[in-house]
Design an enzyme around this catalytic site. Structure first.
Site, PDB file in Angstrom:
ATOM      1  N   GLY A  46       0.839  -1.192   0.000  1.00  0.00           N
ATOM      2  CA  GLY A  46       0.000   0.000   0.000  1.00  0.00           C
ATOM      3  C   GLY A  46       0.871   1.238   0.000  1.00  0.00           C
ATOM      4  O   GLY A  46       2.010   1.210   0.466  1.00  0.00           O
ATOM      5  N   GLN A  51       3.012   9.948   0.821  1.00  0.00           N
ATOM      6  CA  GLN A  51       4.293   9.264   1.001  1.00  0.00           C
ATOM      7  C   GLN A  51       5.254   9.510  -0.161  1.00  0.00           C
ATOM      8  O   GLN A  51       6.436   9.208  -0.052  1.00  0.00           O
ATOM      9  CB  GLN A  51       4.088   7.767   1.185  1.00  0.00           C
ATOM     10  CG  GLN A  51       3.424   7.401   2.502  1.00  0.00           C
ATOM     11  CD  GLN A  51       3.241   5.917   2.604  1.00  0.00           C
ATOM     12  OE1 GLN A  51       2.215   5.380   2.192  1.00  0.00           O
ATOM     13  NE2 GLN A  51       4.232   5.238   3.160  1.00  0.00           N
ATOM     14  N   CYS A  94       5.938   0.072   7.350  1.00  0.00           N
ATOM     15  CA  CYS A  94       5.601   1.228   6.528  1.00  0.00           C
ATOM     16  C   CYS A  94       6.795   1.606   5.665  1.00  0.00           C
ATOM     17  O   CYS A  94       7.925   1.655   6.160  1.00  0.00           O
ATOM     18  CB  CYS A  94       5.202   2.396   7.430  1.00  0.00           C
ATOM     19  SG  CYS A  94       4.697   3.875   6.545  1.00  0.00           S
ATOM     20  N   LEU A  95       6.545   1.887   4.392  1.00  0.00           N
ATOM     21  CA  LEU A  95       7.631   2.290   3.502  1.00  0.00           C
ATOM     22  C   LEU A  95       8.259   3.608   3.944  1.00  0.00           C
ATOM     23  O   LEU A  95       9.408   3.883   3.618  1.00  0.00           O
ATOM     24  CB  LEU A  95       7.117   2.391   2.059  1.00  0.00           C
ATOM     25  CG  LEU A  95       6.625   1.071   1.458  1.00  0.00           C
ATOM     26  CD1 LEU A  95       6.045   1.300   0.066  1.00  0.00           C
ATOM     27  CD2 LEU A  95       7.732   0.037   1.420  1.00  0.00           C
ATOM     28  N   HIS A 136      -4.504   1.733   7.387  1.00  0.00           N
ATOM     29  CA  HIS A 136      -3.132   2.243   7.494  1.00  0.00           C
ATOM     30  C   HIS A 136      -2.915   3.381   6.496  1.00  0.00           C
ATOM     31  O   HIS A 136      -2.391   4.440   6.849  1.00  0.00           O
ATOM     32  CB  HIS A 136      -2.158   1.085   7.246  1.00  0.00           C
ATOM     33  CG  HIS A 136      -0.714   1.468   7.243  1.00  0.00           C
ATOM     34  ND1 HIS A 136       0.161   1.052   8.219  1.00  0.00           N
ATOM     35  CD2 HIS A 136       0.027   2.212   6.375  1.00  0.00           C
ATOM     36  CE1 HIS A 136       1.372   1.540   7.951  1.00  0.00           C
ATOM     37  NE2 HIS A 136       1.311   2.234   6.820  1.00  0.00           N
ATOM     38  N   GLU A 137      -3.327   3.163   5.242  1.00  0.00           N
ATOM     39  CA  GLU A 137      -3.111   4.180   4.208  1.00  0.00           C
ATOM     40  C   GLU A 137      -4.003   5.401   4.418  1.00  0.00           C
ATOM     41  O   GLU A 137      -3.579   6.541   4.198  1.00  0.00           O
ATOM     42  CB  GLU A 137      -3.325   3.592   2.805  1.00  0.00           C
ATOM     43  CG  GLU A 137      -2.395   2.442   2.458  1.00  0.00           C
ATOM     44  CD  GLU A 137      -0.913   2.720   2.690  1.00  0.00           C
ATOM     45  OE1 GLU A 137      -0.475   3.879   2.558  1.00  0.00           O
ATOM     46  OE2 GLU A 137      -0.188   1.763   2.999  1.00  0.00           O
ATOM     47  N   HIS A 140      -2.482   7.707   6.814  1.00  0.00           N
ATOM     48  CA  HIS A 140      -1.487   8.586   6.186  1.00  0.00           C
ATOM     49  C   HIS A 140      -2.137   9.855   5.651  1.00  0.00           C
ATOM     50  O   HIS A 140      -1.583  10.947   5.782  1.00  0.00           O
ATOM     51  CB  HIS A 140      -0.783   7.877   5.021  1.00  0.00           C
ATOM     52  CG  HIS A 140       0.398   7.068   5.418  1.00  0.00           C
ATOM     53  ND1 HIS A 140       1.526   7.619   5.994  1.00  0.00           N
ATOM     54  CD2 HIS A 140       0.633   5.742   5.315  1.00  0.00           C
ATOM     55  CE1 HIS A 140       2.405   6.657   6.224  1.00  0.00           C
ATOM     56  NE2 HIS A 140       1.888   5.504   5.833  1.00  0.00           N
TER      57      HIS A 140
END
Length: 171
Positions: A46, A51, A94-95, A136-137, A140
């Site tokens: 994701g 991000q 997380c990226l 999660h996304e 963000h």
């Protein structure tokens, strides 16, 4: 499609609340394509537009494992319209916070309304990992990181670690 740089902690852009998408047009679809290539390259499941430094309410998700057919989900202006009382625990990463993982508890099911690839209104009932990933996304897009769902002590440690790494030029 082109790769974009992934913004990492402690960059303040990650704490911005993303703005709604006015319309899904070729520019929005180009951003989704770039995000998709960036996410697959990372690799991740994701990615939110913020991000990659674009604070707009867009995200992508693809839970396909290596070797499986890819099935990306393109989401603009997501709104969780319902969430279950039942919770699920997943070890999240997380990226934007590379190589840090922690157990997070979230509702195990959600209902989501959003705008899709063609600009059409969509609804989705998500369970399991898909529900977790979407939450999660969406966090963000609201300036919230998964580390905000863990203990203050652990959160402070990871923020300090990334701030030190940035200062030393290791990010």
């Amino acid at each position: 499609m082109s790769l974009r740089d992934i913004v990492t902690l402690p960059d303040p852009v990650l704490r911005q609340v993303s703005k709604p998408v006015e319309r899904v047009d070729s520019e929005a679809r180009k951003l989704w394509d770039d995000m998709l290539e960036t996410m697959y390259d990372a690799p991740g499941i994701g990615l939110a537009a913020v991000q990659v430094g674009v604070p707009t309410r867009m995200l992508i998700v693809d839970l396909a494992k290596e070797g499986e057919e890819r099935k990306p989900l393109f989401v603009a202006n997501p709104l969780i319209t319902w969430s279950s009382e039942a919770q699920s625990d997943y070890e999240e990463g997380c990226l934007s916070i590379p190589e840090f993982y922690e157990m997070v508890s979230r509702p195990s099911e959600i209902k989501l309304s959003y705008v899709g690839w063609q600009g059409e209104a969509q609804e989705l009932h998500a369970t399991g990992l898909l529900a977790t990933c979407l939450q999660h996304e969406i966090d963000h897009l609201n300036g919230v990181l998964f580390i905000d769902h863990i203990s203050r002590l652990k959160r402070e440690r990871v923020i300090k670690k990334f701030a030190k790494a940035q200062k030393l030029g290791k990010l």
